[in-house]
Design an enzyme around this catalytic site. Structure first.
Site, mmCIF file in Angstrom:
data_model
loop_
_atom_site.group_PDB
_atom_site.id
_atom_site.type_symbol
_atom_site.label_atom_id
_atom_site.label_comp_id
_atom_site.label_asym_id
_atom_site.label_seq_id
_atom_site.Cartn_x
_atom_site.Cartn_y
_atom_site.Cartn_z
ATOM 1 N N GLY A 12 -13.597 -6.018 -5.110
ATOM 2 C CA GLY A 12 -12.847 -6.051 -3.853
ATOM 3 C C GLY A 12 -13.813 -6.104 -2.681
ATOM 4 C CB ALA A 13 -17.283 -7.415 -2.645
ATOM 5 C CB ALA A 18 -16.039 -3.685 -0.043
ATOM 6 N NE ARG A 93 1.355 4.676 -0.836
ATOM 7 C CZ ARG A 93 1.204 5.982 -0.717
ATOM 8 N NH1 ARG A 93 0.116 6.564 -1.164
ATOM 9 N NH2 ARG A 93 2.129 6.706 -0.142
ATOM 10 C CG ASN A 106 -3.486 -2.272 -8.696
ATOM 11 O OD1 ASN A 106 -3.816 -3.420 -8.451
ATOM 12 N ND2 ASN A 106 -3.131 -1.426 -7.763
ATOM 13 C CG ASP A 160 -7.530 13.204 -2.425
ATOM 14 O OD1 ASP A 160 -6.776 12.703 -1.589
ATOM 15 O OD2 ASP A 160 -7.791 12.660 -3.520
ATOM 16 C CG HIS A 188 -6.316 9.603 -5.026
ATOM 17 N ND1 HIS A 188 -6.603 10.355 -3.923
ATOM 18 C CD2 HIS A 188 -6.139 8.338 -4.588
ATOM 19 C CE1 HIS A 188 -6.597 9.571 -2.846
ATOM 20 N NE2 HIS A 188 -6.321 8.337 -3.230
#
Length: 333
Positions: A12-13, A18, A93, A106, A160, A188
């Site tokens: 996901g660069a 990223a 999301r 995913n 978190d 998470h």
């Protein structure tokens, strides 16, 4: 003599997280100021133009540790000989989306990446899954990389933890670095349990229990827990996009501690394969307090959990079991 460069992949660069993370890695914040790097940047074919711009910017930063950059849309190239993997790329999301909507899209991505890691990465590669639902994505990724130890697949709950530390620091008016050993248990997600009952605050020259520093158990069990649980949604509502800068910082923190270790008496939260400690379900990726030495994490044992904690641990454990069942159903369909 200079160290050999290590290869680090970020998926996901071309994305938001990223964009902050690559700079932190390349300038030495994660693997150290002496460690040269070769960055592998993976994204999907439609993002290759954007990725080209990111490569130009990395070049224009003139970072001394960055030896070369390998942009690609091919997982085979991306995972070749990597020592560390930041799996950031996932369908994001958006407002109004539930985590379950994310799951089916995913898990398929993480199956493909698990297979590529299995075939092409170093066998001691450290894998951090950031893309949500991170815990279950990490589990699926590991399942399809049987030649890599299960302990080498982790999910990020450091964001978190950082959020929880920041809330306590603000409440008692100390610098955030003065707060330690706050725990994130479980998933998470909004079922996670942020737990300050083992935390400490450094005040007036000594460490005191976080509960004593805060002096408000009701706040610690209500507003504190809810703020941390819902912080991701609050950021989306405000920014109209999910947490990016803070997520990148947390990913760097997680990997830095995994490579370099934790100080004696201090622990951090990581989503790791569960052995059933603290009554958590086995064989899900569950966030525990861990201490790290020589690149190996260990779940901190012997912490006392009260009935309130046990109830919340149970809720988040059940959610992870449900996610695991759904993910396996999607993949085997």
């Amino acid at each position: 003599m200079e160290s050999e460069p290590i290869r680090v992949v970020v998926t996901g660069a071309a994305g938001q997280i990223a964009y902050s993370l690559l700079y932190m890695i390349a300038k030495g914040d994660v693997f150290g100021s002496e460690q040269p790097l070769i960055l592998h940047l993976l994204d999907i074919p439609p993002m290759m133009g954007v990725l080209e711009g990111v490569v130009m910017e990395l070049s224009d930063c003139a970072l001394p540790l960055l030896r070369s950059v390998v942009p690609t849309d091919d997982p085979v190239v991306a995972f070749k000989d990597v020592a560390a993997a930041f799996l950031v790329g996932a369908m994001p999301r958006k407002q109004g989306m539930e985590r379950k909507d994310l799951l089916s899209a995913n898990v398929k991505i993480f199956k493909v990446q698990g297979e590529a890691l299995d075939k092409h990465a170093k066998k001691d590669v450290k894998v951090l899954v950031v893309g949500n639902p991170a815990n279950t994505n990490a589990l699926i990724c590991s399942r399809y990389a049987p030649s890599i130890p299960k302990e080498n697949f982790t999910a990020m709950t450091r964001l978190d933890q950082n959020r929880a530390q920041a809330q306590i620091a603000a409440k008692v008016n100390v610098p955030v670095a003065s707060v330690s050993n706050v725990i994130i248990w479980g998933n998470h997600s909004s079922t996670q349990f942020p737990d300050a009952s083992h935390g400490t605050v450094h005040m007036a020259g000594k460490d005191i229990p976080a509960r004593d520093a805060v002096g408000d158990d009701v706040w610690l069990r209500t507003a504190f827990v809810e703020t941390v649980q819902k912080r991701g949604a609050a950021v989306i509502n405000a920014r109209k996009m999910s947490s990016a800068m803070s997520a990148a910082k947390a990913a760097g923190d997680h990997m830095r501690d995994w490579f370099n270790g934790t100080p004696p008496g201090k622990f951090v939260s990581m989503g790791v394969i569960s052995d059933g400690s603290y009554g958590a379900p086995k064989d899900v990726v569950f966030s525990f307090p861990v201490s790290i030495k020589n690149g190996k994490w260990e779940i901190v044992q012997g912490l006392v959990t009260d009935d309130f904690a046990k109830e919340l641990l149970d809720v988040t454990g059940k959610e992870l079991l449900e996610e695991r069942a759904e993910a396996i159903a999607v993949i085997e369909a």
